[in-house]
Write an enzyme that holds these catalytic residues in place. Sequence first.
Site, PDB file in Angstrom:
ATOM      1  N   ASP A  87      51.855  41.712  43.250  1.00 29.64           N
ATOM      2  CA  ASP A  87      52.569  42.889  42.769  1.00 29.64           C
ATOM      3  C   ASP A  87      53.852  42.461  42.073  1.00 29.64           C
ATOM      4  O   ASP A  87      54.279  41.310  42.186  1.00 29.64           O
ATOM      5  CB  ASP A  87      52.858  43.843  43.947  1.00 29.64           C
ATOM      6  CG  ASP A  87      53.583  43.149  45.084  1.00 29.64           C
ATOM      7  OD1 ASP A  87      54.742  42.743  44.887  1.00 29.64           O
ATOM      8  OD2 ASP A  87      52.994  42.978  46.175  1.00 29.64           O
ATOM      9  N   GLU A  93      31.873  14.697  33.948  1.00 34.22           N
ATOM     10  CA  GLU A  93      32.798  15.777  34.319  1.00 34.22           C
ATOM     11  C   GLU A  93      34.249  15.284  34.303  1.00 34.22           C
ATOM     12  O   GLU A  93      35.164  16.040  33.969  1.00 34.22           O
ATOM     13  CB  GLU A  93      32.431  16.342  35.694  1.00 34.22           C
ATOM     14  CG  GLU A  93      31.157  17.187  35.643  1.00 34.22           C
ATOM     15  CD  GLU A  93      30.643  17.611  37.021  1.00 34.22           C
ATOM     16  OE1 GLU A  93      29.980  18.656  37.098  1.00 34.22           O
ATOM     17  OE2 GLU A  93      30.883  16.887  38.013  1.00 34.22           O
TER      18      GLU A  93
END
Length: 737
Positions: free
Chosen positions: A526, A606
């Site tokens: 928030d 990777e």
Amino acid sequence: MKIISFDTDNTSYQMGITDDGFLLHLYYGPKTGCDMDYSLTMYDRGFSGNPYDVGNDRTFSLDVLPMEYPGYGNGDYRSPAFSMRDSSGVQGADLRYRSHRFLPGKYGIDGMPAVYAAEDEARTLEIVLADETAGVQVTLKYGIIPSRDAVTRAAVIENISDSTITVDKALSASLDSLSGNWDIIHFDGRHGMERLPQRDAVRRGKISIGSRRGTSSHQHNPFIVLASEETGEDYGSCTGLMLAYSGNFKAEAERDQYGLTRTGIGFQDEMFDYPLAPGEKLETPEAIMIHSDEGLSDLSQKYHALISEHIVRGPWQHKRRPVLINNWEATYFDFTGDKIVSIAEQAAQLGVEMIVLDDGWFGARNTENAGLGDWTVNEEKLGGPLSSVVNRIKDLGMQFGLWIEPEMVNEDSDLYREHPDWAYTVPGKKPVRGRNQLVLDFSRDEVVDAIFEQISAVIASADISYIKMDMNRSIMDVFSRTDKVQHYGKTMHAYVKGVYRFIEMLRQRFPELLIEGCSGGGGRFDAGMLYYTPQIWCSDNTDAIDRIQIQRGTSFGYPIQTIGSHVSQVPNEQTGRIVDFATRGIVAQAGTFGYELDLNLISDEEKEEVKKQIADYKKYWPLIANGSYYRLHSPEKDTETASWCFAAEDKSEALMSAVTLDNHCNNPVSYVRCRGLDPAKMYHVEPVLGADTQPLELSGQALMTVGLPVPIIPGEYKAWQWHVTSKDTDNLNNKEN
Ligand code: DGJ
């Protein structure tokens, strides 16, 4: 009628004061250039009472007029922003206008998050309302930030009587819209699946969302959008109400009997019960309102700018965050100092800049069941003091970060054995456990201070650059040993202020520290938390495909550079899904990028991808952080391909990303339509990622109206990315990173 009004660059806000001192809401929206009191109508409405002051005029009723800060007690029966009881239990107040003034600069809120602005960037409006008989004064505060089209609101409630009054409800903002058909968009979910947008028509009756969990919560977010029925991403009227607060909240939308829509956001009023002694004040958290007439993308971009420039603070506000690797999903509690160093060694070789040591480094914390509250380094597990591990990390050229969860205690801890009264438990009642832990009473200064001293001693003992501050349960059994009579709402608000005080003390003592908020992922995502922590771990769900939804929902209100996002291993720990490394990379790139796996265990191919991902993240960071973010797909309609882009403000470049979600035999082709370009300009389209694409020269118009076809190739969850650069302007990207 006396009118109080103010403008932002593109909007106007108007209120009217009636002869009897009632404060009406007249207008909030695009500039109209005229007084809006003409829009009020007066009719005799049955069962809608009339204030005594208007005599026999049955056409004036506060039950049908648009009110600025509606209180229960003067004839308005709709959902109030404010209600109270006096010392004898009489419910209600009749708030009347007393005075108002404009001040230069933006007000602040003591011990609470609030939008900040330079003195010449903002103005403050204060309107004083009062009911001397009920013994209350309410000062409405408005922060006006014209260049951001933002209006902030808060209310200060003061007991002006000589006995205790009780506040039952105190919203930060209430907004009445006289007419129109409105939808409310709210952002809901659950642990691991937070902030998924839900859009509901506001019909007769009330839609109400909120939290009673002590945090803003995974289940609902303190942000709603009131949008006209036809509003979409790039057109239509929409108004956001966001609460800069990390505790219990409520947001509601009610359509009244004559079609007026009342929206509000503020403290959760269920169980609120906030007593005010004579002279005592209660300041509500701040609501941030932004209106756009250009759709949801524009509204989001305005919130992004406001939060980035006027909420987030400190040295990390505009800096690229270090690419980090976190050991949680790689090891959980099962690690040693050597193991952490071995993860860091591999990561350093591939370009990772910081390692974060997550849960399990302290006390007897080898499982979830013990150790919280004992913030002393487990030297046996680490093979020496924390500084010895940190120094080995520093020797690799990396920074070091540490996890904490200051608000919690395990019953199996020295802290609990010594201070059982510091935890929330109700005498004579067995507490509700969450993750086998209890919550410390952070409404008490001595508890906050004691935990702070423990944790700050650890931080001071080694060269620590980053803190991940977690919070892993919802709160229950609130009982503060300092008060004879318990007032849930008051204690819970003091708790949230205690959390803010804790982080503020950390910021003051260690000003360079980068702090990441976290509450089991995004349970406290928030604007209040973003005032203290410039980034927040977005979700405990690291599955890239779920993350597309979670991060998309989060983007409605919150800037991309505040969203913690990592590449993790497959099969994914939470969903078991297998997704390409490249796809995991571009999803994590739309956030504060990092890794959460043991890079020793991935393939050589990777590892090469890791190097490219890090290089790309650094290269595109200025665009990600400063560009405008656009949601390009709608999950309801475009079920086959997800897409999003970042476009430079000067329209000189964009970074477009797409991920296929669903693969079928003989699929139709998805087209990704860019946004934020100049239709008249020619652009070079350079594939950054993905099979079967070639460089192209296309106009902005073509890219935005037809878009780029996503090649059909076998396999699930494939990723594409294109860098679009205008051929005649200096690109953001060429600027120093
Ligand atoms: C919840 C967090 O969201 C995770 O990332 C991890 O830090 C765990 N807590 C550790 O307990």
